[in-house]
Scaffold this motif. Structure first.
Motif, PDB file in Angstrom:
ATOM      1  N   LEU A   1      -4.638   0.619  -3.910  1.00  0.00           N
ATOM      2  CA  LEU A   1      -4.016  -0.711  -3.924  1.00  0.00           C
ATOM      3  C   LEU A   1      -4.838  -1.675  -4.776  1.00  0.00           C
ATOM      4  CD1 LEU A   1      -1.712  -2.460  -2.649  1.00  0.00           C
ATOM      5  CD2 LEU A   1      -3.340  -3.024  -0.822  1.00  0.00           C
ATOM      6  N   VAL A   2      -6.156  -1.605  -4.632  1.00  0.00           N
ATOM      7  CA  VAL A   2      -7.037  -2.458  -5.439  1.00  0.00           C
ATOM      8  C   VAL A   2      -6.898  -2.119  -6.920  1.00  0.00           C
ATOM      9  CG1 VAL A   2      -9.451  -3.028  -5.945  1.00  0.00           C
ATOM     10  CG2 VAL A   2      -8.671  -2.867  -3.566  1.00  0.00           C
TER      11      VAL A   2
ATOM     12  N   LEU B   1      12.798  -8.530  -2.979  1.00  0.00           N
ATOM     13  CA  LEU B   1      11.682  -9.123  -3.710  1.00  0.00           C
ATOM     14  C   LEU B   1      11.007  -8.067  -4.583  1.00  0.00           C
ATOM     15  CD1 LEU B   1      10.129 -11.176  -0.767  1.00  0.00           C
ATOM     16  CD2 LEU B   1      11.450 -12.080  -2.695  1.00  0.00           C
ATOM     17  N   PRO B   2      10.636  -8.410  -5.805  1.00  0.00           N
ATOM     18  CA  PRO B   2       9.954  -7.447  -6.685  1.00  0.00           C
ATOM     19  C   PRO B   2       8.588  -7.093  -6.117  1.00  0.00           C
ATOM     20  CG  PRO B   2       9.905  -9.646  -7.636  1.00  0.00           C
ATOM     21  CD  PRO B   2      10.810  -9.724  -6.449  1.00  0.00           C
ATOM     22  N   HIS B   3       8.234  -5.819  -6.211  1.00  0.00           N
ATOM     23  CA  HIS B   3       6.951  -5.371  -5.669  1.00  0.00           C
ATOM     24  C   HIS B   3       6.562  -4.058  -6.330  1.00  0.00           C
ATOM     25  CE1 HIS B   3      10.056  -3.329  -3.313  1.00  0.00           C
ATOM     26  NE2 HIS B   3       9.177  -2.351  -3.161  1.00  0.00           N
ATOM     27  N   ALA B   4       5.343  -3.651  -6.098  1.00  0.00           N
ATOM     28  CA  ALA B   4       4.846  -2.383  -6.637  1.00  0.00           C
ATOM     29  C   ALA B   4       4.026  -1.679  -5.572  1.00  0.00           C
ATOM     30  CB  ALA B   4       3.992  -2.634  -7.882  1.00  0.00           C
ATOM     31  N   THR B   5       3.960  -0.349  -5.674  1.00  0.00           N
ATOM     32  CA  THR B   5       3.137   0.451  -4.768  1.00  0.00           C
ATOM     33  C   THR B   5       2.296   1.420  -5.597  1.00  0.00           C
ATOM     34  OG1 THR B   5       4.882   2.105  -4.516  1.00  0.00           O
ATOM     35  CG2 THR B   5       4.805   0.344  -2.868  1.00  0.00           C
TER      36      THR B   5
ATOM     37  N   VAL C   1       0.811  -1.218   0.000  1.00  0.00           N
ATOM     38  CA  VAL C   1       0.000   0.000   0.000  1.00  0.00           C
ATOM     39  C   VAL C   1       0.845   1.270   0.000  1.00  0.00           C
ATOM     40  CG1 VAL C   1      -0.277   0.259   2.498  1.00  0.00           C
ATOM     41  CG2 VAL C   1      -2.125   0.973   0.965  1.00  0.00           C
ATOM     42  N   GLY C   2       2.081   1.189   0.477  1.00  0.00           N
ATOM     43  CA  GLY C   2       2.960   2.351   0.480  1.00  0.00           C
ATOM     44  C   GLY C   2       4.386   1.947   0.757  1.00  0.00           C
TER      45      GLY C   2
END
Length: 272
Positions: free
Chosen positions: A259-260, A246-250, A233-234
């Motif tokens: 986030l949804v 680890l790959p991630h996105a915000t 979420v942030g």
């Protein structure tokens, strides 16, 4: 965007508002697996929180920082139960009150205080930047934290010459239902989960720590690197994930709705 997540399975590690997030995802067609990774426990009303409240009351406060609405509201509720609510309200009425976002601002106003500034992007980093723009030498800052002790944040303020009093209203423990968390971890390892949205740093930390403690660290991380879309979420929530590489996105804004949308966009724009 009805049914945009049909065919995808999403794991939810949140405790608070888990069902609410799950309902939103289900309405978009997703299959949802629940496995809370942590449990929020209020500090004893007559214990640590009461002691730190007396410390806050022992000297004038220059800045009071509300990080979360739930935490700031819980602090005042505890103070009221201990007969210190009015004293605390009066004591902080002369402080420069800063809120990290709309929910924290609402809690500040609900406590009968006036907010001087609210973070537009609702980010702790933005709050820190705002504070460091001021001369903090010799200033006394009360920082309401929520589970995460915010040590780096506090260290930066101390380096600027401030005295920082951290008010911790809640602490994190293992989830009430550990088997549910274990089932979710097993499902991720088995390749049955397409996405993991994290809404708090403690949940992200505990999710990985549980796999470590049960001998599933390597297979979990392998799948997370290669097959699972991790959405945080942030940036604060993302910190434990980033530390693991680890790959991630915000999303652009630290909101559950954003986030949804991030999940929706990932699975509809060809990224999946």
């Amino acid at each position: 965007m009805q049914d945009v997540l049909t065919g995808y399975t999403i794991g939810i590690t949140a405790e608070r508002k888990a069902e609410e997030l799950g309902d939103v995802l289900r309405r978009r067609g997703a299959r949802v697996l629940f496995g809370a990774a942590m449990h929020t426990v209020p500090l004893p009303e007559d214990g640590e929180l009461a002691e730190v409240t007396e410390r806050v009351l022992s000297a004038p406060v220059d800045y009071a920082i509300a990080i979360t609405g739930m935490g700031f509201r819980g602090w005042f509720e505890s103070a009221e139960l201990n007969g210190a609510g009015e004293r605390l309200r009066e004591h902080l009425s002369s402080a420069h009150v800063v809120a990290r976002g709309a929910k924290a601002r609402g809690a500040v106003r609900g406590a009968g205080l006036r907010d001087a500034w609210t973070s537009p992007e609702e980010e702790s980093a933005e709050v820190l930047e705002y504070l460091l723009e001021h001369d903090l030498a010799g200033k006394r800052i009360v920082l309401q934290v929520h589970g995460d002790p915010m040590r780096a944040f506090r260290e930066r303020l101390a380096e600027a010459g401030a005295e920082v009093v951290a008010v911790t209203v809640y602490r994190w423990t293992d989830p009430v239902d550990l088997p549910a968390l274990d089932r979710l971890i097993d499902a991720v390892i088995a390749g049955e989960v397409d996405a993991l949205p994290f809404t708090s740093a403690p949940a992200a930390t505990n999710f990985l720590a549980r796999a470590d403690a049960t001998g599933r660290a390597e297979p979990l991380r392998k799948v997370l690197r290669e097959k699972v879309f991790i959405a945080c979420v942030g940036p604060v929530t993302a910190a434990p994930i980033a530390r693991e590489g680890l790959p991630h996105a915000t999303p652009e804004r630290s909101r559950t709705a954003a986030l949804v949308r991030l999940l929706e966009n990932h699975f509809t724009d060809g990224s999946a």
